[in-house]
Scaffold this motif. Structure first.
Motif, PDB file in Angstrom:
ATOM      1  N   ILE A 163     -16.482   3.539   2.131  1.00 20.38           N
ATOM      2  CA  ILE A 163     -16.435   2.350   1.330  1.00 20.38           C
ATOM      3  C   ILE A 163     -15.046   1.883   1.761  1.00 20.38           C
ATOM      4  CG2 ILE A 163     -15.986   1.319  -0.815  1.00 20.38           C
ATOM      5  CD1 ILE A 163     -18.187   3.552  -1.787  1.00 20.38           C
ATOM      6  N   LEU A 164     -14.840   0.608   2.248  1.00 26.20           N
ATOM      7  CA  LEU A 164     -13.613  -0.020   2.526  1.00 26.20           C
ATOM      8  C   LEU A 164     -12.824  -0.470   1.500  1.00 26.20           C
ATOM      9  CD1 LEU A 164     -14.414  -1.251   6.058  1.00 26.20           C
ATOM     10  CD2 LEU A 164     -13.713   1.048   5.559  1.00 26.20           C
ATOM     11  N   ALA A 165     -13.692  -1.025   0.377  1.00 32.54           N
ATOM     12  CA  ALA A 165     -12.862  -1.779  -0.437  1.00 32.54           C
ATOM     13  C   ALA A 165     -14.228  -1.886  -1.776  1.00 32.54           C
ATOM     14  CB  ALA A 165     -12.671  -3.249  -0.119  1.00 32.54           C
ATOM     15  N   PHE A 166     -13.218  -2.235  -3.041  1.00 35.81           N
ATOM     16  CA  PHE A 166     -14.328  -2.601  -4.065  1.00 35.81           C
ATOM     17  C   PHE A 166     -14.112  -3.943  -4.413  1.00 35.81           C
ATOM     18  CE2 PHE A 166     -13.405   2.043  -4.703  1.00 35.81           C
ATOM     19  CZ  PHE A 166     -14.612   2.426  -4.807  1.00 35.81           C
ATOM     20  N   GLU A 224      -6.964   4.823   1.414  1.00 34.74           N
ATOM     21  CA  GLU A 224      -6.329   3.525   1.338  1.00 34.74           C
ATOM     22  C   GLU A 224      -7.191   2.839   0.443  1.00 34.74           C
ATOM     23  OE1 GLU A 224      -5.618   5.763   4.767  1.00 34.74           O
ATOM     24  OE2 GLU A 224      -7.627   5.002   4.312  1.00 34.74           O
ATOM     25  N   CYS A 225      -8.589   2.760   0.402  1.00 38.41           N
ATOM     26  CA  CYS A 225      -9.203   1.951  -0.630  1.00 38.41           C
ATOM     27  C   CYS A 225      -8.974   2.221  -2.007  1.00 38.41           C
ATOM     28  CB  CYS A 225     -10.744   2.000  -0.362  1.00 38.41           C
ATOM     29  SG  CYS A 225     -11.533   1.427  -1.688  1.00 38.41           S
ATOM     30  N   THR A 226      -9.013   3.617  -2.305  1.00 39.91           N
ATOM     31  CA  THR A 226      -8.698   3.992  -3.657  1.00 39.91           C
ATOM     32  C   THR A 226      -7.039   3.647  -4.285  1.00 39.91           C
ATOM     33  OG1 THR A 226      -7.990   6.221  -3.155  1.00 39.91           O
ATOM     34  CG2 THR A 226     -10.405   5.940  -3.587  1.00 39.91           C
ATOM     35  N   GLN A 227      -6.361   3.611  -3.340  1.00 41.53           N
ATOM     36  CA  GLN A 227      -4.827   3.314  -3.606  1.00 41.53           C
ATOM     37  C   GLN A 227      -4.585   1.961  -3.909  1.00 41.53           C
ATOM     38  OE1 GLN A 227      -2.715   4.926  -0.222  1.00 41.53           O
ATOM     39  NE2 GLN A 227      -3.357   7.114  -0.814  1.00 41.53           N
ATOM     40  N   ASN A 228      -5.337   1.178  -2.970  1.00 38.60           N
ATOM     41  CA  ASN A 228      -5.140  -0.463  -3.046  1.00 38.60           C
ATOM     42  C   ASN A 228      -5.843  -1.139  -4.068  1.00 38.60           C
ATOM     43  OD1 ASN A 228      -3.217  -1.687  -0.723  1.00 38.60           O
ATOM     44  ND2 ASN A 228      -4.372   0.215   0.102  1.00 38.60           N
ATOM     45  N   ASP A 229      -7.185  -0.562  -4.415  1.00 38.61           N
ATOM     46  CA  ASP A 229      -7.807  -1.418  -5.469  1.00 38.61           C
ATOM     47  C   ASP A 229      -7.888  -0.307  -6.686  1.00 38.61           C
ATOM     48  OD1 ASP A 229      -8.713  -2.913  -3.408  1.00 38.61           O
ATOM     49  OD2 ASP A 229     -10.640  -2.235  -3.002  1.00 38.61           O
ATOM     50  N   LYS A 235      -8.140  -2.525  11.672  1.00 35.33           N
ATOM     51  CA  LYS A 235      -7.732  -1.750  10.605  1.00 35.33           C
ATOM     52  C   LYS A 235      -8.140  -2.532   9.258  1.00 35.33           C
ATOM     53  CE  LYS A 235      -3.730  -0.098  13.045  1.00 35.33           C
ATOM     54  NZ  LYS A 235      -2.238  -0.005  13.087  1.00 35.33           N
ATOM     55  N   TYR A 236      -8.287  -1.587   8.226  1.00 37.60           N
ATOM     56  CA  TYR A 236      -8.418  -2.271   6.914  1.00 37.60           C
ATOM     57  C   TYR A 236      -7.325  -1.510   5.989  1.00 37.60           C
ATOM     58  CZ  TYR A 236      -9.864  -4.740   2.912  1.00 37.60           C
ATOM     59  OH  TYR A 236      -9.885  -5.759   1.753  1.00 37.60           O
ATOM     60  N   TYR A 237      -6.562  -2.332   5.169  1.00 36.17           N
ATOM     61  CA  TYR A 237      -5.585  -1.384   4.258  1.00 36.17           C
ATOM     62  C   TYR A 237      -4.695  -0.784   5.148  1.00 36.17           C
ATOM     63  CZ  TYR A 237      -7.608  -3.022  -0.027  1.00 36.17           C
ATOM     64  OH  TYR A 237      -8.189  -4.022  -1.026  1.00 36.17           O
ATOM     65  N   ASN A 250      -8.366  -8.468  10.195  1.00 35.25           N
ATOM     66  CA  ASN A 250      -7.822  -7.175  10.338  1.00 35.25           C
ATOM     67  C   ASN A 250      -8.379  -6.433  11.847  1.00 35.25           C
ATOM     68  OD1 ASN A 250      -7.004  -6.733   7.742  1.00 35.25           O
ATOM     69  ND2 ASN A 250      -8.848  -7.241   7.135  1.00 35.25           N
ATOM     70  N   PHE A 251      -9.259  -7.280  12.532  1.00 41.02           N
ATOM     71  CA  PHE A 251      -9.999  -6.851  13.898  1.00 41.02           C
ATOM     72  C   PHE A 251      -9.026  -7.286  15.015  1.00 41.02           C
ATOM     73  CE2 PHE A 251     -13.118  -5.994  11.055  1.00 41.02           C
ATOM     74  CZ  PHE A 251     -14.420  -5.545  11.587  1.00 41.02           C
ATOM     75  N   SER A 252      -9.231  -6.413  15.848  1.00 42.17           N
ATOM     76  CA  SER A 252      -8.621  -6.884  17.283  1.00 42.17           C
ATOM     77  C   SER A 252      -9.294  -7.840  17.933  1.00 42.17           C
ATOM     78  CB  SER A 252      -8.612  -5.591  18.178  1.00 42.17           C
ATOM     79  OG  SER A 252      -9.629  -5.115  18.740  1.00 42.17           O
ATOM     80  N   GLU A 253      -8.867  -8.504  18.840  1.00 42.18           N
ATOM     81  CA  GLU A 253      -9.435  -9.793  19.427  1.00 42.18           C
ATOM     82  C   GLU A 253     -10.590  -9.252  20.221  1.00 42.18           C
ATOM     83  OE1 GLU A 253     -10.526 -13.591  19.875  1.00 42.18           O
ATOM     84  OE2 GLU A 253      -9.065 -13.069  18.695  1.00 42.18           O
TER      85      GLU A 253
END
Length: 307
Positions: free
Chosen positions: A107-110, A229-234, A79-81, A179-182
């Motif tokens: 896009i996952l993040a800015f 989630e990206c727009t909300q967090n960034d 997951k991310y955010y 944020n990744f699973s093993e």
């Protein structure tokens, strides 16, 4: 999950498990659960859970390379955010015959490509950051699973703190791989760019330096939209509007500028320390990794580890 979304095989398995639970209950109904020995309850539940896993494991799957280019896949535990990352199959065999490249659907993040380097004798890099991807902040962050991920890659290197980037500092954020699973981390194939990387201008079809990935056929195919989630967090962008996203290719002749894809899907460039351009990472997985035989109601195939 609605009944019509469950395969016949799973329906049968669930029905049999339900019968088993009923039998256990009927056998022990005279003894309240709270009075039964803990080890008995644990043993019973472990038996049921094992049977569920065993039967669910027999559900049909297919190899990643059987999916068409553009198909959506995910690992629900990566997951991310807070939201599972959805990936697109970008090409099969691009980095080798046994590898499939996947690219973040959105896009996952800015974030900034690289921070300002105040002590760098190159005045552009001192004021606006470094455009060499191999020593960039973004490349290092994408390939780290550590809380304290930053380590200088050259004598002038600087962490992307609020003082040294324009918007969305990330020096205090965990590395992207945290944020990744093993299971996912173990399966990612290494490349000269690292496990996770930004695409090049050639790979997106905007340069003669290398062939384009199969997923990129025109300007529209290069447009990317941020996740909600990206727009909300960034506090940047709109999930319904295309936005800029970074490439790893430097802007020739400008030591502080890297190439990017703009809102029209064509080549552009951005100053490295600017944290309002998007991050859309890619990586390679073994082509034989298994995914569900059918997509869910949103058209997404789930990765089935250990299948």
């Amino acid at each position: 999950m609605t009944t019509e979304k469950i395969t016949p095989a799973v329906q049968k398995a669930l029905a049999e498990i339900h019968t088993k639970i009923a039998e256990i209950y009927e056998k022990n109904w005279q003894v309240p659960l709270k009075e039964q020995p803990t080890e008995v309850l644990i043993g019973t539940m472990e038996s049921i859970i094992f049977e569920i896993k065993l039967r669910m494991g027999n559900e049909k799957t297919q190899a990643l390379h059987e999916l068409p280019v553009g198909a959506k896949i995910r690992d629900k535990n990566t997951k991310y955010y807070g939201a599972p990352v959805v990936w697109l199959v970008a090409d099969h065999g691009y980095y080798g015959p046994t590898q499939s490249m996947i690219l973040a659907e959105r896009i996952l993040a800015f974030k900034a490509f690289d921070a300002r380097e105040p002590n760098n004798p190159d005045e552009r890099r001192a004021d606006w950051g470094n455009n060499e991807y191999q020593v960039s902040n973004i490349g290092l962050w994408l390939n780290s699973y550590k809380d304290d991920w930053f380590t200088p890659l050259h004598e002038y290197d600087q962490a992307p703190t609020a003082e040294h980037v324009y918007g969305n500092p990330y020096a205090d954020e965990k590395g992207f791989l945290a944020n990744f699973s093993e299971e996912f981390i173990q399966q990612i194939n290494d490349s000269v760019q690292g496990k996770v990387f930004l695409l090049s201008a050639g790979e997106v079809g905007l340069s003669d330096d290398g062939k384009p990935l199969a997923i990129f056929t025109d300007d529209d195919s290069r447009k990317a939209y941020p996740t909600p989630e990206c727009t909300q967090n960034d506090n940047e962008g709109d999930p319904n509007e295309a936005d800029w996203w970074w490439l790893r290719t430097p802007h020739a002749g400008h030591s502080s500028s890297a190439r990017s894809v703009n809102t029209s899907g064509v080549i552009s460039h951005s100053t490295a320390y600017v944290g309002i351009s998007g991050v859309r990472p890619a990586l390679n997985l073994p082509s034989e990794i298994r995914v569900t035989a059918e997509p869910d109601e949103n058209g997404i195939y789930d990765i089935v580890w250990g299948s």
